[in-house]
Design an enzyme around this catalytic site. Structure first.
Site, short mmCIF file in Angstrom:
data_model
loop_
_atom_site.label_atom_id
_atom_site.label_comp_id
_atom_site.label_asym_id
_atom_site.label_seq_id
_atom_site.Cartn_x
_atom_site.Cartn_y
_atom_site.Cartn_z
N ARG A 153 -7.70 11.20 -0.50
CA ARG A 153 -7.21 9.91 -0.97
C ARG A 153 -7.16 9.93 -2.50
NH1 ARG A 153 -6.07 10.03 3.59
NH2 ARG A 153 -6.49 8.53 5.25
N LYS B 69 2.35 -3.25 7.27
CA LYS B 69 2.64 -3.42 5.84
C LYS B 69 4.07 -2.96 5.53
CE LYS B 69 0.28 -4.63 2.88
NZ LYS B 69 -0.05 -5.99 2.34
N ASN C 166 -8.13 1.60 -3.39
CA ASN C 166 -8.92 0.95 -4.44
C ASN C 166 -10.42 1.08 -4.15
OD1 ASN C 166 -7.17 -1.95 -5.71
ND2 ASN C 166 -6.28 -0.08 -4.91
N THR D 212 0.82 -1.21 0.00
CA THR D 212 0.00 0.00 0.00
C THR D 212 0.86 1.27 0.00
OG1 THR D 212 -1.44 1.29 1.46
CG2 THR D 212 -0.09 -0.33 2.52
N ASP D 213 0.28 2.36 -0.48
CA ASP D 213 0.99 3.65 -0.41
C ASP D 213 1.04 4.20 1.02
OD1 ASP D 213 -1.70 4.32 -0.14
OD2 ASP D 213 -1.66 5.95 -1.60
N GLU D 214 0.25 3.58 1.93
CA GLU D 214 0.18 4.12 3.30
C GLU D 214 1.50 3.95 4.05
OE1 GLU D 214 -3.54 3.34 5.33
OE2 GLU D 214 -4.59 3.11 3.43
N TYR E 234 -1.82 -0.55 10.92
CA TYR E 234 -1.93 -1.21 9.60
C TYR E 234 -0.73 -0.86 8.74
CZ TYR E 234 -3.25 -1.72 4.67
OH TYR E 234 -3.24 -2.03 3.32
P1 NAD Z 1 -9.34 -7.63 2.07
O1 NAD Z 1 -9.38 -7.37 3.54
O2 NAD Z 1 -10.57 -7.42 1.27
O3 NAD Z 1 -8.92 -9.16 1.84
C1 NAD Z 1 -7.89 -9.78 2.53
C2 NAD Z 1 -7.99 -11.29 2.32
O4 NAD Z 1 -6.92 -11.92 3.06
C3 NAD Z 1 -9.30 -11.89 2.84
O5 NAD Z 1 -9.83 -12.79 1.89
C4 NAD Z 1 -8.87 -12.62 4.10
O6 NAD Z 1 -9.69 -13.76 4.39
C5 NAD Z 1 -7.45 -13.02 3.77
N1 NAD Z 1 -6.64 -13.23 4.97
C6 NAD Z 1 -6.54 -12.40 6.05
N2 NAD Z 1 -5.73 -12.94 6.98
C7 NAD Z 1 -5.28 -14.12 6.46
C8 NAD Z 1 -4.40 -15.11 6.94
N3 NAD Z 1 -3.82 -15.02 8.14
N4 NAD Z 1 -4.14 -16.19 6.14
C9 NAD Z 1 -4.73 -16.30 4.92
N5 NAD Z 1 -5.59 -15.40 4.44
C10 NAD Z 1 -5.86 -14.30 5.19
O7 NAD Z 1 -8.12 -6.80 1.53
P2 NAD Z 1 -7.91 -6.06 0.13
O8 NAD Z 1 -8.45 -4.70 0.24
O9 NAD Z 1 -8.35 -6.94 -0.96
O10 NAD Z 1 -6.33 -5.93 0.11
C11 NAD Z 1 -5.52 -6.96 -0.44
C12 NAD Z 1 -4.06 -6.56 -0.34
O11 NAD Z 1 -3.84 -5.35 -1.06
C13 NAD Z 1 -3.59 -6.30 1.10
O12 NAD Z 1 -2.29 -6.81 1.21
C14 NAD Z 1 -3.60 -4.78 1.20
O13 NAD Z 1 -2.65 -4.34 2.13
C15 NAD Z 1 -3.25 -4.37 -0.20
N6 NAD Z 1 -3.76 -3.06 -0.64
C16 NAD Z 1 -5.10 -2.76 -0.48
C17 NAD Z 1 -5.56 -1.53 -0.93
C18 NAD Z 1 -7.02 -1.16 -0.83
O14 NAD Z 1 -7.39 -0.03 -1.14
N7 NAD Z 1 -7.90 -2.05 -0.42
C19 NAD Z 1 -4.67 -0.60 -1.50
C20 NAD Z 1 -3.33 -0.96 -1.64
C21 NAD Z 1 -2.88 -2.19 -1.21
P1 TYD Z 2 -10.84 3.80 4.17
O1 TYD Z 2 -11.78 3.37 3.09
O2 TYD Z 2 -10.94 3.15 5.51
O3 TYD Z 2 -9.37 3.66 3.58
P2 TYD Z 2 -7.94 4.17 4.20
O4 TYD Z 2 -8.14 4.55 5.62
O5 TYD Z 2 -7.09 2.95 4.06
O6 TYD Z 2 -7.52 5.31 3.33
O7 TYD Z 2 -11.01 5.36 4.39
C1 TYD Z 2 -10.87 6.27 3.32
C2 TYD Z 2 -11.00 7.68 3.88
O8 TYD Z 2 -12.35 7.88 4.34
C3 TYD Z 2 -10.13 7.93 5.09
O9 TYD Z 2 -9.68 9.29 5.07
C4 TYD Z 2 -11.07 7.71 6.27
C5 TYD Z 2 -12.40 8.18 5.74
N1 TYD Z 2 -13.59 7.48 6.26
C6 TYD Z 2 -14.70 8.22 6.68
O10 TYD Z 2 -14.70 9.46 6.68
N2 TYD Z 2 -15.80 7.53 7.13
C7 TYD Z 2 -15.85 6.18 7.17
O11 TYD Z 2 -16.88 5.60 7.60
C8 TYD Z 2 -14.70 5.42 6.72
C9 TYD Z 2 -14.70 3.93 6.77
C10 TYD Z 2 -13.60 6.13 6.27
#
Ligand code: NAD
Ligand code: TYD
Length: 352
Positions: A222, A162, A188, A133-135, A158
């Site tokens: 974001r 990461k 995403n 992640t970019d975080e 978090y």
């Molecule tokens: P998500 O929470 O939707 O899915 C995570 C998956 O991992 C789930 O299916 C969960 O069951 C599985 N999981 C969790 N713990 C586990 C374990 N101990 N063993 C096996 N499986 C396990 O997450 P996501 O949003 O799809 O993110 C996927 C990846 O992309 C993560 O590594 C996240 O850090 C990275 N990422 C997410 C975003 C975003 O905006 N969602 C952005 C950048 C990077």
């Molecule tokens: P989120 O979707 O949790 O992603 P991340 O924290 O990983 O960027 O949150 C996106 C932005 O929205 C973040 O600035 C927090 C804010 N937010 C709200 O204002 N209300 C909400 O209920 C949630 C879940 C997030």
């Protein structure tokens, strides 16, 4: 049937993982795609219905924190490649329960690296792709962008977990010469995202006439990317990315939370045939997130120049597709928002 390659995808039942699995299973019939997932609250096999009966797909339920299980899996399959997405992914949950993040995101990644190292004989032909992640870069002020050279400065449990996993991946590459590649992506959005994250949570609440919680004053920014464009980038990096390199992926699409929510409200009013302004009345400012990062923004010029990747949809197109999917998939939303989600939601927002 014999397959040319075996690829392990971790976390394939989650949001981004399910898009990556769908893409790889459909596009690479010569590869056996094995999905391991613990099926936490965020993992949902309904996300994979479309491809679950394909001959080049297998699901194995398992925990990446379980080192014995992981070693046996690698010994049995001698994977050609690993795309590692399994993680605890929600910042708010990492504030209430950091240990789960440390276990899965750090120990789990270390287990995968150890197991991968044990099967790396001719290292050039394999690869371990870590999805991050970019975080990890921390928080930006009003200007500037994260590049691949930006120093790490994670500020939530978090992002710290990461960042730690990214460091381990690079350290294993440097020390043990295992072939790795990393990407760091911005926020995403799209179909199949668990409705604890901002966009699906807002869509679900607007649909059900419930308050839409906006943290603080809604001024945090974001950079939003459509999930299918992330899956495309992952495909390109897995196949063409240079070993040892990092690629930043982003939508060049910055939105202040409150502006984004207003935009969503407008789309929802139209889709639900409500009077203009109806959904916006649901916006409710709530207590800010502890340590809330102000702004994330990605400079994705490296992946654009090196691999020719670019986002394929505009934000308007992506948001509309997303809203349409959630409105058409009520059963998916109902399943996922029953049970444990209700308790979490109540504790998190203290609103019904
Ligand atoms: P998500 O929470 O939707 O899915 C995570 C998956 O991992 C789930 O299916 C969960 O069951 C599985 N999981 C969790 N713990 C586990 C374990 N101990 N063993 C096996 N499986 C396990 O997450 P996501 O949003 O799809 O993110 C996927 C990846 O992309 C993560 O590594 C996240 O850090 C990275 N990422 C997410 C975003 C975003 O905006 N969602 C952005 C950048 C990077
Ligand atoms: P989120 O979707 O949790 O992603 P991340 O924290 O990983 O960027 O949150 C996106 C932005 O929205 C973040 O600035 C927090 C804010 N937010 C709200 O204002 N209300 C909400 O209920 C949630 C879940 C997030």
């Amino acid at each position: 049937m014999m397959f040319e390659k075996k690829i392990l995808i971790t976390g394939g039942a989650g949001f981004i993982g399910s898009h990556v699995i769908r893409r790889f299973v459909n596009n690479y019939s010569n590869c056996l795609i094995i999905n391991i997932d613990k099926l936490t609250y965020a993992g949902n096999l309904e996300n994979l219905k479309e491809i679950e009966t394909k001959s080049n797909y297998r699901f194995v339920k398992g925990d990446i924190v379980d080192a014995d299980f992981i070693f046996k899996l690698f010994e049995e399959h001698q994977f050609d490649g690993v795309i590692h997405l399994a993680a605890e992914s929600h910042v708010d949950r990492s504030i209430s329960n950091p240990i789960e993040f440390i276990n899965t995101n750090i120990i789990g990644t270390a287990n995968l690296l150890n197991a991968f190292r044990s099967i790396c004989k001719n290292t050039d032909e394999k690869r371990f792709y870590h999805v991050s992640t970019d975080e990890v870069y921390g928080s930006l002020g009003e200007s500037g962008f994260f590049t691949e050279e930006t120093s790490y400065d994670p500020r939530s449990p978090y992002s710290a977990s990461k960042a730690s996993s990214d460091h381990l991946v690079r350290a294993y590459h440097h020390t043990f010469k295992i072939p790795v590649v990393i990407s760091n992506c911005s926020n995403n959005y799209g179909s199949h995202q668990f409705p604890e994250k901002l966009i699906p949570l807002a869509i679900n609440n607007i649909k059900n006439n419930k308050p839409v919680p906006v943290y603080g004053e809604g001024v945090n920014i974001r950079d939003w990317l459509f999930v299918e464009d992330h899956a495309l980038a992952i495909d390109m990096i897995y196949h063409k990315g240079k070993i040892g390199e990092t690629y930043n992926i982003g939508g060049s699409n910055e939105w202040k939370n409150i502006d984004l929510i207003h935009k969503l409200c407008e789309i929802m009013d139209k889709k639900l045939n409500r009077l203009a302004g109806t959904s916006a009345k649901l916006i409710t400012f709530v207590k800010d997130r502890a340590g809330h990062d102000l702004r994330y923004a990605i400079d994705s010029s490296k992946i654009q120049a090196a691999l020719g990747w670019k986002p394929s949809v505009t934000f308007e197109q992506g948001l509309e597709k997303t809203v349409d999917w959630y409105l058409a998939n009520e059963a998916w939303l109902n399943h996922i928002t029953s049970g444990a989600y209700k308790t979490y939601y109540k504790q998190q927002y203290n609103i019904a």
